[in-house]
Write an enzyme that holds these catalytic residues in place. Sequence first.
Site, PDB file in Angstrom:
ATOM      1  N   CYS A  37      -4.754  32.866 -26.127  1.00  0.00           N
ATOM      2  CA  CYS A  37      -5.502  33.023 -27.385  1.00  0.00           C
ATOM      3  C   CYS A  37      -4.566  33.012 -28.583  1.00  0.00           C
ATOM      4  O   CYS A  37      -3.933  34.018 -28.908  1.00  0.00           O
ATOM      5  CB  CYS A  37      -6.306  34.327 -27.341  1.00  0.00           C
ATOM      6  N   CYS A  69      -5.515  35.427 -31.379  1.00  0.00           N
ATOM      7  CA  CYS A  69      -5.174  36.835 -31.098  1.00  0.00           C
ATOM      8  C   CYS A  69      -3.672  37.069 -31.217  1.00  0.00           C
ATOM      9  O   CYS A  69      -3.240  38.067 -31.784  1.00  0.00           O
ATOM     10  CB  CYS A  69      -5.564  37.237 -29.674  1.00  0.00           C
ATOM     11  N   ASP A  70      -2.881  36.180 -30.651  1.00  0.00           N
ATOM     12  CA  ASP A  70      -1.459  36.478 -30.456  1.00  0.00           C
ATOM     13  C   ASP A  70      -0.504  35.631 -31.295  1.00  0.00           C
ATOM     14  O   ASP A  70       0.699  35.920 -31.339  1.00  0.00           O
ATOM     15  CB  ASP A  70      -1.097  36.298 -28.969  1.00  0.00           C
TER      16      ASP A  70
END
Length: 321
Positions: free
Chosen positions: A141, A144-145
């Site tokens: 992701c 997200c990261d």
Amino acid sequence: MSKKVEQVKTLIIGSGPAGYTAAIYAARADLKPVLYTGMEPGGQLTTTTEVDNFPGYPEGIDGPTMMIQLQQQAERFGTDVRIGMVTAVELSKELGGIHKVTVDNDKIIEAHTVIISTGATAKYLNIPSEQRLRGGGVSACAVCDGFFYKGQDVAIVGGGDTAAEEASYLANICNKVTMLIRKDYMRASKAMQHRVNSLPNLEVRYNTQVDEVLGEQVVEGLRMVNNQTNEKEEIAITGLFIAIGHKPNTDIFKGQIDMDETGYILTKGKSTKTNLPGVFACGDAQDKEYRQAVTAAGTGCMAALDAERYLATVESPEEVA
Ligand code: NDP
């Protein structure tokens, strides 16, 4: 031996942000929800480290803690959270019908309403070095990261819309992005291809696959292989993003609920209603576009409101026109 049978008003299947948010709203509306967590209590967020983009956490929060807090919030209003896996369903097609859900092959829940929040699972390449470094620089992701790799060199695998979108996202924050596509063309839409090709710090490598992710504790590099020439090449990277698709966790509902060709549950208009009365779907099980914790939570809220309204309709049809 006959199975134990229990009747409940609202059954929630799945324990990600969608399921717990549905539970918070359903419990507050006195729908007495019972929630089964599934095999991965807390869902996909429990595999993430820091969640920095969920509103209300100015310092960020780690995924597992956030999911425990969501569970506690759902329980505070009376949600009955149980560890268990749904193993079979027999969903009614009738308005006001009872849906039969088997848990752990052992117990039958008869529910007036069912909220499906079983989520999706990111696909991985499943090569040993990738699996070993999950959480140590390998992520599925970028949204997200990606932030943790600001100014660094990273690579991304995949040639679909998700990969193209995430590669563009990464190119905005990282120093250099190498995109590995196994075919000699990109499956992503023309518009996304155009976007990818317009970014000067994004290099697309066609006919290219991961041979090995390099590094002991954290990602330090990538060995790529050209699947036409078998030529191998190593590059230094600190992050590897896998964007080769997701699989919605909906197999158990196949043949009973309308889905698209990839297994995402179809919902009606802006609602969470499925083709079956009293069955609602929220979160990643029905969303292949946004797939964020906050959007999953939003649709979880909608599912509980839809369930509440449905129950009011079947209980007192004359009151709800
Ligand atoms: P897709 O299935 O469309 O694409 C997956 C990509 O990963 C393909 O390029 C595929 O290669 C590649 N791939 C699969 N397995 C491997 C592997 N083992 N090794 C290397 N590469 C691999 O998934 P997406 O998640 O991109 O998209 C899913 C759906 O969601 C699509 O319908 C998409 O259009 C939609 N979507 C729409 C968005 C939007 O409109 N904004 C945003 C995101 C998704 P190959 O082509 O060789 O099979």
